[in-house]
Scaffold this motif. Structure first.
Motif, mmCIF file in Angstrom:
data_model
loop_
_atom_site.group_PDB
_atom_site.id
_atom_site.type_symbol
_atom_site.label_atom_id
_atom_site.label_comp_id
_atom_site.label_asym_id
_atom_site.label_seq_id
_atom_site.Cartn_x
_atom_site.Cartn_y
_atom_site.Cartn_z
ATOM 1 N N VAL A 265 -3.143 1.359 2.328
ATOM 2 C CA VAL A 265 -2.510 0.233 1.641
ATOM 3 C C VAL A 265 -1.386 -0.338 2.501
ATOM 4 C CG1 VAL A 265 -1.073 -0.431 -0.336
ATOM 5 C CG2 VAL A 265 -3.104 0.977 -0.701
ATOM 6 N N LEU A 266 -0.579 0.535 3.095
ATOM 7 C CA LEU A 266 0.515 0.075 3.950
ATOM 8 C C LEU A 266 -0.010 -0.702 5.155
ATOM 9 C CD1 LEU A 266 2.788 3.256 3.861
ATOM 10 C CD2 LEU A 266 3.278 1.044 2.810
ATOM 11 N N GLN A 267 -1.119 -0.251 5.732
ATOM 12 C CA GLN A 267 -1.724 -0.974 6.860
ATOM 13 C C GLN A 267 -2.206 -2.356 6.422
ATOM 14 O OE1 GLN A 267 -4.807 1.708 8.116
ATOM 15 N NE2 GLN A 267 -3.457 2.881 9.457
ATOM 16 N N LEU A 268 -2.823 -2.416 5.245
ATOM 17 C CA LEU A 268 -3.304 -3.702 4.738
ATOM 18 C C LEU A 268 -2.152 -4.640 4.413
ATOM 19 C CD1 LEU A 268 -6.199 -2.414 2.448
ATOM 20 C CD2 LEU A 268 -6.437 -3.645 4.611
ATOM 21 N N MET A 269 -1.048 -4.086 3.940
ATOM 22 C CA MET A 269 0.135 -4.902 3.674
ATOM 23 C C MET A 269 0.662 -5.519 4.963
ATOM 24 S SD MET A 269 2.215 -2.518 0.933
ATOM 25 C CE MET A 269 3.704 -3.540 1.041
ATOM 26 N N GLU A 270 0.731 -4.705 6.012
ATOM 27 C CA GLU A 270 1.207 -5.211 7.306
ATOM 28 C C GLU A 270 0.295 -6.319 7.823
ATOM 29 O OE1 GLU A 270 1.591 -1.982 9.987
ATOM 30 O OE2 GLU A 270 3.226 -1.015 8.902
ATOM 31 N N ALA A 271 -1.014 -6.122 7.669
ATOM 32 C CA ALA A 271 -1.970 -7.137 8.136
ATOM 33 C C ALA A 271 -1.815 -8.423 7.337
ATOM 34 C CB ALA A 271 -3.393 -6.601 8.002
ATOM 35 N N TRP A 272 -1.588 -8.300 6.035
ATOM 36 C CA TRP A 272 -1.417 -9.483 5.167
ATOM 37 C C TRP A 272 -0.197 -10.289 5.596
ATOM 38 C CZ3 TRP A 272 2.249 -11.355 1.707
ATOM 39 C CH2 TRP A 272 1.812 -12.319 0.775
ATOM 40 N N HIS A 273 0.906 -9.601 5.833
ATOM 41 C CA HIS A 273 2.134 -10.291 6.241
ATOM 42 C C HIS A 273 1.982 -10.890 7.638
ATOM 43 C CE1 HIS A 273 4.728 -9.405 2.853
ATOM 44 N NE2 HIS A 273 4.313 -8.151 2.861
#
Length: 297
Positions: A265-273
């Motif tokens: 989830v944290l990786q996906l958050m970084e990619a989203w931002h």
């Protein structure tokens, strides 16, 4: 049956969380070994250390420690040498590397990672947020979320949110319920939305266990849509299609631990931002003055 039993002593002048994590990560790679953990936390005086040494002498085994006080550390190392026991401070190598790279000496401060600073209060605030926005509660508050998890009932949304809160992440979670509309706040979400997927049989097992826990054993399980195979399969497929239609990434949690799910989830958050910042950069004119003059570059 285990082939060997080992006493492992974890000695810390703080909570011992660091040593527990190191021990758990390394011992997971050994099989047929029974490890008896002896956890000695908040060891900050010679009297407390003497009690630890008595315990180590009574049940000898390797010692891992994180002690900042040099006199306590020296006493522990001397006692282990006398008892011919392995004794190691796992953080020493990392500390030496960082000190040589940074060119500065670290402060001798125990429990430095547990101070009540801004980061600490951010984690507490995130915990309160998760409690207030669990399972679709307070959907208006999604505007304050750092991430929103969606998925069918019992797909590990809540425990993942609490794990993220311990990292200071405000995580809301919204259940995808057959026949029920998602909250309007998710039409144009202000934060990343991540779907959690789980395989049919695994979900049915979890739900059956849940029914037993809440005293619903009298429910005809073969007729209950909550655990009916075809109904659950349709529910999962519909949730997956919804996430795909909305462009929300999906994590298969069937064989993942909560920690692994949270890390993804944290990786996906970084990619989203990162995508959002890139999109904003592309929409910004390269020469603001030219735009004002009516001649965008």
């Amino acid at each position: 049956m285990p082939h060997r039993t080992v006493n492992l002593h974890l000695v810390s002048d703080s909570t011992g969380e660091t040593l527990n994590s190191i021990a758990r990560a390394t011992l997971a790679r050994f099989e047929d070994i029974r490890v008896i953990h002896h956890r000695w936390s908040l060891v900050r005086s010679r009297l407390q250390l003497d009690r630890v040494l008595e315990g180590i002498e009574h049940e000898p085994g390797p010692v891992l420690f994180t002690l900042v006080d040099r006199s306590l550390r020296h006493a522990l190392e001397e006692a282990c040498a006398r008892l011919n026991l392995a004794c190691l401070s796992p953080l020493d190598g990392v500390m030496d590397l960082l000190q040589s790279t940074i060119g500065a000496t670290a402060r001798e401060k125990r429990a430095a990672q547990h101070v009540m600073d801004a980061d600490y209060f951010r984690r507490i605030d995130a915990m309160h947020y998760v409690l207030s926005h669990d399972d679709g509660q307070g959907t208006a508050g999604i505007a304050e979320a750092d991430v929103c998890l969606v998925g069918v009932s019992r797909s590990s949304k809540t425990p993942t949110c609490f794990y993220l809160a311990n990292r200071g992440i405000k995580a809301a979670n919204v259940p995808i319920v057959p026949g029920a509309a998602l909250p309007p706040e998710l039409e144009s979400p202000p934060c990343p939305v991540v779907g959690l997927h789980i395989e049919v049989n695994a979900l049915i097992d979890i739900r059956r266990h849940r029914l037993r826990l809440i005293g619903a054993a009298g429910v005809r399980q073969d007729a209950n849509d909550y655990i009916d195979h075809e109904a659950v399969k349709s529910e999962i497929v519909a949730a997956r299609r919804l996430c795909t239609a909305r462009g929300w990434p999906v994590i298969d949690v069937t064989r993942r631990s909560i920690e692994e799910t949270a890390a993804t989830v944290l990786q996906l958050m970084e990619a989203w931002h990162a995508r959002r910042h890139l999109a904003e950069a592309r929409t910004e004119p390269s020469d603001p003055a030219a735009t004002v003059l009516g001649h965008p570059s």
